[in-house]
Design a protein around this motif. Structure first.
Motif, PDB file in Angstrom:
ATOM      1  N   LEU A  42       0.784  -1.302  -0.024  1.00 44.08           N
ATOM      2  CA  LEU A  42      -0.053  -0.064   0.009  1.00 44.08           C
ATOM      3  C   LEU A  42       0.873   1.311   0.043  1.00 44.08           C
ATOM      4  CD1 LEU A  42      -2.978   0.743  -0.184  1.00 44.08           C
ATOM      5  CD2 LEU A  42      -2.959   1.094   2.526  1.00 44.08           C
ATOM      6  N   PRO A  43       1.966   1.346   0.799  1.00 40.97           N
ATOM      7  CA  PRO A  43       2.825   2.446   0.682  1.00 40.97           C
ATOM      8  C   PRO A  43       3.278   2.711  -0.783  1.00 40.97           C
ATOM      9  CG  PRO A  43       3.367   1.553   2.799  1.00 40.97           C
ATOM     10  CD  PRO A  43       2.432   0.454   1.830  1.00 40.97           C
ATOM     11  N   LEU A  44       3.628   1.769  -1.466  1.00 37.61           N
ATOM     12  CA  LEU A  44       4.067   1.909  -2.687  1.00 37.61           C
ATOM     13  C   LEU A  44       2.991   2.531  -3.654  1.00 37.61           C
ATOM     14  CD1 LEU A  44       6.285  -1.448  -3.162  1.00 37.61           C
ATOM     15  CD2 LEU A  44       6.950   0.839  -2.548  1.00 37.61           C
ATOM     16  N   LEU A  45       1.927   1.952  -3.434  1.00 37.56           N
ATOM     17  CA  LEU A  45       0.721   2.536  -4.291  1.00 37.56           C
ATOM     18  C   LEU A  45       0.688   3.986  -3.774  1.00 37.56           C
ATOM     19  CD1 LEU A  45      -1.764   1.763  -6.180  1.00 37.56           C
ATOM     20  CD2 LEU A  45      -3.027   1.407  -4.072  1.00 37.56           C
ATOM     21  N   TYR A  46       0.559   4.422  -2.645  1.00 38.03           N
ATOM     22  CA  TYR A  46       0.422   5.758  -2.595  1.00 38.03           C
ATOM     23  C   TYR A  46       1.597   6.769  -3.070  1.00 38.03           C
ATOM     24  CZ  TYR A  46      -3.543   5.082   0.697  1.00 38.03           C
ATOM     25  OH  TYR A  46      -4.868   5.163   1.391  1.00 38.03           O
ATOM     26  N   LEU A  47       2.929   6.164  -2.820  1.00 37.51           N
ATOM     27  CA  LEU A  47       4.169   6.643  -3.517  1.00 37.51           C
ATOM     28  C   LEU A  47       3.907   6.848  -4.993  1.00 37.51           C
ATOM     29  CD1 LEU A  47       6.859   7.769  -3.142  1.00 37.51           C
ATOM     30  CD2 LEU A  47       7.666   5.464  -3.263  1.00 37.51           C
ATOM     31  N   ILE A 111      -9.173   7.003   2.144  1.00 34.02           N
ATOM     32  CA  ILE A 111      -8.195   7.934   2.544  1.00 34.02           C
ATOM     33  C   ILE A 111      -7.354   8.461   1.375  1.00 34.02           C
ATOM     34  CG2 ILE A 111      -5.904   7.890   3.639  1.00 34.02           C
ATOM     35  CD1 ILE A 111      -7.427   6.394   6.083  1.00 34.02           C
ATOM     36  N   ALA A 112      -7.218   7.357   0.165  1.00 25.79           N
ATOM     37  CA  ALA A 112      -6.732   7.566  -0.805  1.00 25.79           C
ATOM     38  C   ALA A 112      -7.308   8.517  -1.545  1.00 25.79           C
ATOM     39  CB  ALA A 112      -6.247   6.180  -1.479  1.00 25.79           C
ATOM     40  N   VAL A 113      -8.637   8.276  -1.832  1.00 22.46           N
ATOM     41  CA  VAL A 113      -9.640   9.306  -2.667  1.00 22.46           C
ATOM     42  C   VAL A 113      -9.426  10.392  -2.017  1.00 22.46           C
ATOM     43  CG1 VAL A 113     -12.151   9.366  -3.115  1.00 22.46           C
ATOM     44  CG2 VAL A 113     -10.858   7.196  -3.611  1.00 22.46           C
ATOM     45  N   SER A 114      -9.639  10.381  -0.709  1.00 21.72           N
ATOM     46  CA  SER A 114      -9.813  12.034  -0.186  1.00 21.72           C
ATOM     47  C   SER A 114      -8.481  12.797  -0.339  1.00 21.72           C
ATOM     48  CB  SER A 114     -10.206  12.011   1.352  1.00 21.72           C
ATOM     49  OG  SER A 114      -9.180  11.458   2.039  1.00 21.72           O
ATOM     50  N   ALA A 115      -7.207  12.092  -0.367  1.00 24.14           N
ATOM     51  CA  ALA A 115      -5.911  12.581  -0.536  1.00 24.14           C
ATOM     52  C   ALA A 115      -5.819  13.064  -2.042  1.00 24.14           C
ATOM     53  CB  ALA A 115      -4.650  11.773  -0.080  1.00 24.14           C
ATOM     54  N   LEU A 116      -6.430  12.371  -2.666  1.00 24.83           N
ATOM     55  CA  LEU A 116      -6.194  12.687  -4.327  1.00 24.83           C
ATOM     56  C   LEU A 116      -7.292  14.051  -4.674  1.00 24.83           C
ATOM     57  CD1 LEU A 116      -5.999   9.127  -5.754  1.00 24.83           C
ATOM     58  CD2 LEU A 116      -4.369  10.794  -5.756  1.00 24.83           C
TER      59      LEU A 116
END
Length: 118
Positions: A42-47, A111-116
């Motif tokens: 998951l951190p790699l996906l976020y990166l 969390i990822a959608v809101s960060a994007l």
């Protein structure tokens, strides 16, 4: 007519409880392996998405700790129970572990959608 003879309760062998615990330990271990894979990937996906500051580390660490915690709690709750109720407690704990894993995945996605910015 005569009543059917009552069945005698079978004596439980101590090894039976160990076998059940071992089988459930394998299922909980699988949940733990999935959580560790999420912790790595998951951190790699976020990166790759450019939102590495939003990695939910608390959620990933909780995901790794939860299956073992639930397994130990189920063993402790069922320690004085007969075999079938003990297996039921372990099965409920396994179901809770699976539901929490799905909830954590959904939460990480939100969390990822809101960060994007979506």
């Amino acid at each position: 007519m005569s009543a059917a003879p009552a069945r005698e309760a079978r004596a439980e062998r101590p090894g039976d409880a160990w076998i059940i615990a071992l089988l459930f330990a394998l299922a909980f271990a699988y949940d733990t392996v999935e959580a560790v894979a999420n912790l790595q990937q998951l951190p790699l996906l976020y990166l790759g998405s450019g939102i590495e500051a939003s990695v939910p580390w608390w959620l990933l660490i909780a995901g790794v700790a939860m299956p073992a915690s639930l397994f130990l709690a189920a063993l402790w709750i069922g320690r004085r129970m007969r075999l079938v109720p003990r297996a039921g407690v372990l099965l409920v704990a396994l179901g809770v572990s699976a539901q929490l894993a799905l909830f954590a995945e959904q939460l990480a996605r939100q969390i990822a959608v809101s960060a994007l910015g979506g």
